[in-house]
Write a protein that holds these residues in place. Structure first.
Motif, PDB file in Angstrom:
ATOM      1  N   PHE A  59       0.867  -1.184   0.000  1.00  0.00           N
ATOM      2  CA  PHE A  59       0.000   0.000   0.000  1.00  0.00           C
ATOM      3  C   PHE A  59       0.900   1.230   0.000  1.00  0.00           C
ATOM      4  O   PHE A  59       1.523   1.551   1.013  1.00  0.00           O
ATOM      5  N   LEU A  60       0.976   1.933  -1.123  1.00  0.00           N
ATOM      6  CA  LEU A  60       1.838   3.103  -1.196  1.00  0.00           C
ATOM      7  C   LEU A  60       1.257   4.262  -0.400  1.00  0.00           C
ATOM      8  O   LEU A  60       0.064   4.548  -0.495  1.00  0.00           O
ATOM      9  N   VAL A  61       2.122   4.921   0.370  1.00  0.00           N
ATOM     10  CA  VAL A  61       1.737   6.096   1.146  1.00  0.00           C
ATOM     11  C   VAL A  61       2.358   7.353   0.548  1.00  0.00           C
ATOM     12  O   VAL A  61       1.698   8.360   0.344  1.00  0.00           O
ATOM     13  N   HIS A  62       3.657   7.271   0.242  1.00  0.00           N
ATOM     14  CA  HIS A  62       4.368   8.369  -0.422  1.00  0.00           C
ATOM     15  C   HIS A  62       5.257   7.798  -1.516  1.00  0.00           C
ATOM     16  O   HIS A  62       5.847   6.721  -1.342  1.00  0.00           O
ATOM     17  N   GLY A  63       5.387   8.536  -2.628  1.00  0.00           N
ATOM     18  CA  GLY A  63       6.321   8.160  -3.677  1.00  0.00           C
ATOM     19  C   GLY A  63       5.708   7.329  -4.787  1.00  0.00           C
ATOM     20  O   GLY A  63       4.491   7.182  -4.884  1.00  0.00           O
ATOM     21  N   GLN A  64       6.601   6.800  -5.644  1.00  0.00           N
ATOM     22  CA  GLN A  64       6.191   5.984  -6.783  1.00  0.00           C
ATOM     23  C   GLN A  64       6.985   4.680  -6.781  1.00  0.00           C
ATOM     24  O   GLN A  64       8.136   4.651  -6.363  1.00  0.00           O
TER      25      GLN A  64
ATOM     26  N   GLU B 270       3.908   0.582 -13.126  1.00  0.00           N
ATOM     27  CA  GLU B 270       4.287   1.769 -12.379  1.00  0.00           C
ATOM     28  C   GLU B 270       3.056   2.289 -11.652  1.00  0.00           C
ATOM     29  O   GLU B 270       1.995   2.440 -12.258  1.00  0.00           O
ATOM     30  N   VAL B 271       3.199   2.554 -10.352  1.00  0.00           N
ATOM     31  CA  VAL B 271       2.072   3.043  -9.560  1.00  0.00           C
ATOM     32  C   VAL B 271       2.532   4.153  -8.627  1.00  0.00           C
ATOM     33  O   VAL B 271       3.710   4.232  -8.266  1.00  0.00           O
ATOM     34  N   ASP B 272       1.588   5.002  -8.250  1.00  0.00           N
ATOM     35  CA  ASP B 272       1.852   6.008  -7.224  1.00  0.00           C
ATOM     36  C   ASP B 272       0.961   5.708  -6.023  1.00  0.00           C
ATOM     37  O   ASP B 272       0.378   4.624  -5.933  1.00  0.00           O
ATOM     38  N   ASN B 273       0.826   6.685  -5.112  1.00  0.00           N
ATOM     39  CA  ASN B 273       0.110   6.396  -3.876  1.00  0.00           C
ATOM     40  C   ASN B 273      -1.413   6.381  -4.022  1.00  0.00           C
ATOM     41  O   ASN B 273      -2.129   6.280  -3.025  1.00  0.00           O
TER      42      ASN B 273
ATOM     43  N   ASN C 173       7.381  14.947  -0.806  1.00  0.00           N
ATOM     44  CA  ASN C 173       7.962  15.243   0.508  1.00  0.00           C
ATOM     45  C   ASN C 173       9.342  14.617   0.686  1.00  0.00           C
ATOM     46  O   ASN C 173       9.821  14.469   1.811  1.00  0.00           O
ATOM     47  N   ASN C 174       9.977  14.234  -0.432  1.00  0.00           N
ATOM     48  CA  ASN C 174      11.320  13.648  -0.419  1.00  0.00           C
ATOM     49  C   ASN C 174      11.403  12.391   0.436  1.00  0.00           C
ATOM     50  O   ASN C 174      12.385  12.162   1.159  1.00  0.00           O
ATOM     51  N   SER C 175      10.360  11.578   0.364  1.00  0.00           N
ATOM     52  CA  SER C 175      10.365  10.307   1.070  1.00  0.00           C
ATOM     53  C   SER C 175       9.571   9.272   0.281  1.00  0.00           C
ATOM     54  O   SER C 175       8.762   9.621  -0.585  1.00  0.00           O
ATOM     55  N   TYR C 176       9.861   8.028   0.576  1.00  0.00           N
ATOM     56  CA  TYR C 176       9.092   6.917   0.013  1.00  0.00           C
ATOM     57  C   TYR C 176       8.591   6.083   1.183  1.00  0.00           C
ATOM     58  O   TYR C 176       9.351   5.768   2.108  1.00  0.00           O
ATOM     59  N   GLN C 177       7.298   5.741   1.146  1.00  0.00           N
ATOM     60  CA  GLN C 177       6.741   4.950   2.230  1.00  0.00           C
ATOM     61  C   GLN C 177       5.655   4.026   1.700  1.00  0.00           C
ATOM     62  O   GLN C 177       4.843   4.425   0.856  1.00  0.00           O
ATOM     63  N   SER C 178       5.663   2.799   2.185  1.00  0.00           N
ATOM     64  CA  SER C 178       4.590   1.866   1.856  1.00  0.00           C
ATOM     65  C   SER C 178       4.365   0.924   3.030  1.00  0.00           C
ATOM     66  O   SER C 178       5.312   0.557   3.737  1.00  0.00           O
ATOM     67  N   VAL C 179       3.116   0.568   3.237  1.00  0.00           N
ATOM     68  CA  VAL C 179       2.756  -0.414   4.254  1.00  0.00           C
ATOM     69  C   VAL C 179       2.695  -1.769   3.563  1.00  0.00           C
ATOM     70  O   VAL C 179       1.959  -1.945   2.587  1.00  0.00           O
ATOM     71  N   LEU C 180       3.481  -2.720   4.043  1.00  0.00           N
ATOM     72  CA  LEU C 180       3.613  -4.025   3.407  1.00  0.00           C
ATOM     73  C   LEU C 180       2.922  -5.091   4.253  1.00  0.00           C
ATOM     74  O   LEU C 180       3.285  -5.300   5.414  1.00  0.00           O
ATOM     75  N   LEU C 181       1.944  -5.754   3.669  1.00  0.00           N
ATOM     76  CA  LEU C 181       1.225  -6.830   4.345  1.00  0.00           C
ATOM     77  C   LEU C 181       1.581  -8.141   3.667  1.00  0.00           C
ATOM     78  O   LEU C 181       1.181  -8.407   2.536  1.00  0.00           O
TER      79      LEU C 181
ATOM     80  N   LEU D 278      -4.449  -2.440  -7.308  1.00  0.00           N
ATOM     81  CA  LEU D 278      -5.652  -2.110  -6.545  1.00  0.00           C
ATOM     82  C   LEU D 278      -5.762  -0.598  -6.368  1.00  0.00           C
ATOM     83  O   LEU D 278      -4.780   0.067  -6.040  1.00  0.00           O
ATOM     84  N   GLU D 279      -6.946  -0.078  -6.585  1.00  0.00           N
ATOM     85  CA  GLU D 279      -7.176   1.342  -6.323  1.00  0.00           C
ATOM     86  C   GLU D 279      -7.276   1.566  -4.819  1.00  0.00           C
ATOM     87  O   GLU D 279      -7.980   0.835  -4.116  1.00  0.00           O
ATOM     88  N   GLN D 280      -6.571   2.577  -4.335  1.00  0.00           N
ATOM     89  CA  GLN D 280      -6.690   2.919  -2.921  1.00  0.00           C
ATOM     90  C   GLN D 280      -7.851   3.900  -2.749  1.00  0.00           C
ATOM     91  O   GLN D 280      -7.661   5.104  -2.586  1.00  0.00           O
ATOM     92  N   ASP D 281      -9.056   3.340  -2.780  1.00  0.00           N
ATOM     93  CA  ASP D 281     -10.243   4.171  -2.581  1.00  0.00           C
ATOM     94  C   ASP D 281     -10.365   4.527  -1.103  1.00  0.00           C
ATOM     95  O   ASP D 281      -9.507   4.195  -0.280  1.00  0.00           O
TER      96      ASP D 281
END
Length: 281
Positions: A46-51, A62-65, A85-93, A124-127
């Motif tokens: 689940f992307l939070v910041h970045g690509q 290729e996906v973004d948040n 914001n000069n960061s990359y973040q994703s929640v990995l399950l 998956l769309e992050q609706d």
């Protein structure tokens, strides 16, 4: 500099033996390009910041948040680029085939007669609903005592049921593909799917789950020519076609086919066709 190979999720948690289901909040402050990743478990990112850009053996995405990606275990090349914001973040399950087996045992109405056995990812769309789910997962990460295996399994099951309701048959087929762990991709298909990319021989060998020396021997036995020479000829043919049709200029095209600079591309082009790229109208 040679790229490091990451074994995930073991390298993230710094342990070898992990539970069948895990959650990790991944954060980076610099770009990582074409990292070699060996996924030991299936994962939803689940992307939070970045690509994120992922190169599988048979496709590239290729996906973004605005999106999440569910990926099958196996090998891939992964690029992570920083956001605004000069960061990359994703929640990995992370989850296992055993988790899926238990899910289908609990919900037999979702079992399909057969799966296609070729899908390695599902975008998956992050609706709004998924955004709330991810926010709740991040809250659990901030309070580790609340994040037990039962709670995590319930959250994962909630996500699965929601995605089945949203995406229907296509998602069910993908899940059943994961259950059967379809990671067998023919050597020839890997080569031909990546024919007109900038992947080098080492990266192609990695996607084929082979050492470079084994890859070269196997390639030569099938195509009766060394992989470097064969791929260069095919890629230069494609470059000539694109230049002839005015699709791109030489200065725009060389990186697409794996050349480090325009000079090297021009020299290889002239050696093969007897003229420079500029002379192609």
């Amino acid at each position: 500099m040679q790229a490091t190979t990451h074994t995930i999720p073991q390298d993230l948690f710094q342990v070898e033996n992990l539970p069948e289901m895990n959650l990790f909040d991944y954060f980076a402050t610099e770009d990582h390009l074409n990292s070699k990743v060996i996924l030991r478990q299936h994962v939803i990112s689940f992307l939070v910041h970045g690509q994120k850009k992922i190169h599988f053996s048979n496709d590239t995405i290729e996906v973004d948040n605005q999106y999440a990606v569910m990926m099958a275990s196996g090998n891939c090349l992964m690029s992570e680029c920083l956001g605004e914001n000069n960061s990359y973040q994703s929640v990995l399950l992370f989850f296992s085939p055993e988790n899926l087996s238990n899910f289908f045992l609990k919900y037999p109405q979702f079992v399909r007669a057969k799966a296609e056995g070729q899908n390695t990812f599902f975008v998956l769309e992050q609706d709004l609903y998924i955004q709330h789910l991810v926010a709740s997962l991040r809250l659990y990460l901030q309070k580790p005592k609340l994040l037990n295996s039962v709670m995590l399994s319930l959250k994962w099951e909630e996500i699965m049921l929601f995605l089945i309701d949203k995406y229907g048959e296509s998602f069910l087929v993908f899940l059943q593909d994961l259950l059967h762990n379809p990671q067998e991709v023919s050597f020839r298909k890997v080569i031909e799917d990546n024919l007109y990319t900038n992947l080098n021989l080492e990266e192609l060998a990695f996607l084929c789950n082979m050492s470079l020396s084994t890859f070269k021997r196997h390639f030569t036995s099938i195509y009766h020519e060394s992989p470097g020479k064969w791929l260069q000829a095919k890629r230069l043919d494609r470059a000539k076609e694109m230049l002839s049709h005015g699709e791109m200029k030489a200065s725009e095209i060389y990186q697409l086919f794996g050349y480090e600079n325009l000079s090297n591309f021009s020299a290889a082009f002239k050696q093969q066709f007897g003229v420079s790229p500029r002379q192609i109208a």
